[in-house]
Scaffold this motif. Structure first.
Motif, mmCIF file in Angstrom:
data_model
loop_
_atom_site.group_PDB
_atom_site.id
_atom_site.type_symbol
_atom_site.label_atom_id
_atom_site.label_comp_id
_atom_site.label_asym_id
_atom_site.label_seq_id
_atom_site.Cartn_x
_atom_site.Cartn_y
_atom_site.Cartn_z
ATOM 1 N N THR A 105 -18.145 -31.831 94.748
ATOM 2 C CA THR A 105 -18.300 -30.888 93.646
ATOM 3 C C THR A 105 -17.748 -29.520 94.017
ATOM 4 O OG1 THR A 105 -19.908 -29.937 92.096
ATOM 5 C CG2 THR A 105 -20.658 -30.248 94.341
ATOM 6 N N ASP A 106 -17.207 -28.859 93.033
ATOM 7 C CA ASP A 106 -16.780 -27.463 93.140
ATOM 8 C C ASP A 106 -17.625 -26.687 92.142
ATOM 9 O OD1 ASP A 106 -14.509 -27.714 94.989
ATOM 10 O OD2 ASP A 106 -13.590 -28.865 93.370
ATOM 11 N N VAL A 107 -18.263 -25.632 92.605
ATOM 12 C CA VAL A 107 -19.180 -24.871 91.762
ATOM 13 C C VAL A 107 -18.772 -23.402 91.751
ATOM 14 C CG1 VAL A 107 -21.584 -24.173 91.460
ATOM 15 C CG2 VAL A 107 -21.057 -26.453 92.320
ATOM 16 N N LYS A 108 -18.833 -22.798 90.560
ATOM 17 C CA LYS A 108 -18.589 -21.365 90.406
ATOM 18 C C LYS A 108 -19.777 -20.765 89.669
ATOM 19 C CE LYS A 108 -13.596 -21.879 90.181
ATOM 20 N NZ LYS A 108 -12.394 -21.722 89.369
ATOM 21 N N ALA A 109 -20.213 -19.609 90.136
ATOM 22 C CA ALA A 109 -21.334 -18.936 89.488
ATOM 23 C C ALA A 109 -21.142 -17.432 89.619
ATOM 24 C CB ALA A 109 -22.651 -19.359 90.130
ATOM 25 N N SER A 110 -21.718 -16.722 88.674
ATOM 26 C CA SER A 110 -21.716 -15.262 88.708
ATOM 27 C C SER A 110 -23.144 -14.801 88.434
ATOM 28 C CB SER A 110 -20.744 -14.718 87.659
ATOM 29 O OG SER A 110 -20.686 -13.317 87.740
ATOM 30 N N PRO A 111 -23.967 -14.705 89.499
ATOM 31 C CA PRO A 111 -25.379 -14.382 89.305
ATOM 32 C C PRO A 111 -25.623 -12.972 88.757
ATOM 33 C CG PRO A 111 -24.848 -14.450 91.639
ATOM 34 C CD PRO A 111 -23.634 -14.901 90.896
ATOM 35 N N GLN A 112 -24.669 -12.069 88.973
ATOM 36 C CA GLN A 112 -24.762 -10.733 88.383
ATOM 37 C C GLN A 112 -23.362 -10.163 88.276
ATOM 38 O OE1 GLN A 112 -27.324 -8.970 91.365
ATOM 39 N NE2 GLN A 112 -25.626 -7.799 92.212
ATOM 40 N N GLU A 113 -23.206 -9.151 87.476
ATOM 41 C CA GLU A 113 -21.886 -8.569 87.250
ATOM 42 C C GLU A 113 -21.265 -8.130 88.577
ATOM 43 O OE1 GLU A 113 -19.568 -5.556 84.333
ATOM 44 O OE2 GLU A 113 -21.470 -6.455 83.769
ATOM 45 N N GLY A 114 -20.002 -8.510 88.761
ATOM 46 C CA GLY A 114 -19.279 -8.142 89.970
ATOM 47 C C GLY A 114 -19.504 -9.077 91.146
ATOM 48 N N VAL A 115 -20.386 -10.059 90.991
ATOM 49 C CA VAL A 115 -20.646 -11.017 92.063
ATOM 50 C C VAL A 115 -20.174 -12.393 91.603
ATOM 51 C CG1 VAL A 115 -22.393 -12.130 93.486
ATOM 52 C CG2 VAL A 115 -22.650 -9.713 92.873
ATOM 53 N N ASN A 116 -19.199 -12.940 92.299
ATOM 54 C CA ASN A 116 -18.673 -14.262 91.978
ATOM 55 C C ASN A 116 -18.829 -15.163 93.185
ATOM 56 O OD1 ASN A 116 -17.667 -13.653 89.305
ATOM 57 N ND2 ASN A 116 -16.160 -12.378 90.354
ATOM 58 N N LEU A 117 -19.468 -16.287 92.997
ATOM 59 C CA LEU A 117 -19.681 -17.252 94.065
ATOM 60 C C LEU A 117 -18.868 -18.508 93.795
ATOM 61 C CD1 LEU A 117 -23.573 -17.053 94.307
ATOM 62 C CD2 LEU A 117 -21.913 -15.892 95.762
ATOM 63 N N THR A 118 -18.267 -19.049 94.829
ATOM 64 C CA THR A 118 -17.555 -20.321 94.746
ATOM 65 C C THR A 118 -18.036 -21.187 95.901
ATOM 66 O OG1 THR A 118 -15.626 -19.222 93.812
ATOM 67 C CG2 THR A 118 -15.291 -21.421 94.719
ATOM 68 N N MET A 119 -18.423 -22.410 95.584
ATOM 69 C CA MET A 119 -18.896 -23.343 96.602
ATOM 70 C C MET A 119 -18.252 -24.699 96.357
ATOM 71 S SD MET A 119 -22.928 -22.376 96.323
ATOM 72 C CE MET A 119 -22.903 -22.215 94.536
ATOM 73 N N ASN A 120 -18.020 -25.450 97.423
ATOM 74 C CA ASN A 120 -17.566 -26.825 97.254
ATOM 75 C C ASN A 120 -18.086 -27.647 98.416
ATOM 76 O OD1 ASN A 120 -15.714 -26.594 99.443
ATOM 77 N ND2 ASN A 120 -14.260 -25.623 98.058
ATOM 78 N N GLY A 121 -18.205 -28.938 98.176
ATOM 79 C CA GLY A 121 -18.693 -29.805 99.220
ATOM 80 C C GLY A 121 -19.112 -31.157 98.685
ATOM 81 N N PRO A 122 -19.700 -31.956 99.573
ATOM 82 C CA PRO A 122 -20.108 -33.306 99.173
ATOM 83 C C PRO A 122 -21.333 -33.285 98.264
ATOM 84 C CG PRO A 122 -20.769 -32.872 101.426
ATOM 85 C CD PRO A 122 -19.964 -31.682 100.972
ATOM 86 N N LEU A 123 -21.450 -34.339 97.485
ATOM 87 C CA LEU A 123 -22.589 -34.541 96.590
ATOM 88 C C LEU A 123 -23.183 -35.902 96.916
ATOM 89 C CD1 LEU A 123 -24.241 -33.933 93.946
ATOM 90 C CD2 LEU A 123 -22.417 -35.127 92.731
#
Length: 134
Positions: A105-123
């Protein structure tokens, strides 16, 4: 979190017609209200009935799925998921008693303005359930 054996998800994947060993079909993920906990899924799910077996005295279909889809969570997380699952689904009760999911899986999230998270890995997920007749 998400629930296995969701009736709406099951109906969208399996429909109301009976299936036989060897049946294969593709499901448009956008027809599902939710898949693996993600809302508004887009992509495809390939389904195959590979066999039958007794589980707790009841007849179960062995189901294999491969999938490649994107979706989002109610919290705004965006994900791309590719993988496969195998499981036993009770034919009469129409619920999974076991299900193993593996993929990536590849995941993108923005928990607050100006913060962008990208994660990837096994599921990897594993589900088991016991169904008892009343």
């Amino acid at each position: 979190s998400f629930a296995f054996n969701d009736y709406r998800e099951s109906l969208a994947i399996y429909g109301t017609d009976a299936h036989a060993v060897g049946d294969k079909w593709t499901v448009d993920a956008s027809k599902l209200p939710v898949f693996l906990g993600l809302l508004t899924p887009k992509g495809s799910i390939n389904v195959e009935i590979t066999g039958t077996e007794k589980v707790g005295g009841a007849e179960a279909a062995t189901v294999k799925m491969t999938f490649d889809f994107t979706g989002s969570s109610k919290d705004g997380l965006e994900a791309h998921v590719v993988g496969e699952s195998t499981g036993q689904r009770l034919i009469e009760a129409k619920v999974y008693t076991s299900l193993k999911i593996k993929g990536k899986t590849d995941v993108k999230a923005s928990p607050q303005e100006g913060v962008n998270l990208t994660m990837n890995g096994p599921l990897a997920l594993e589900h088991t359930a016991t169904v008892k007749k009343p």
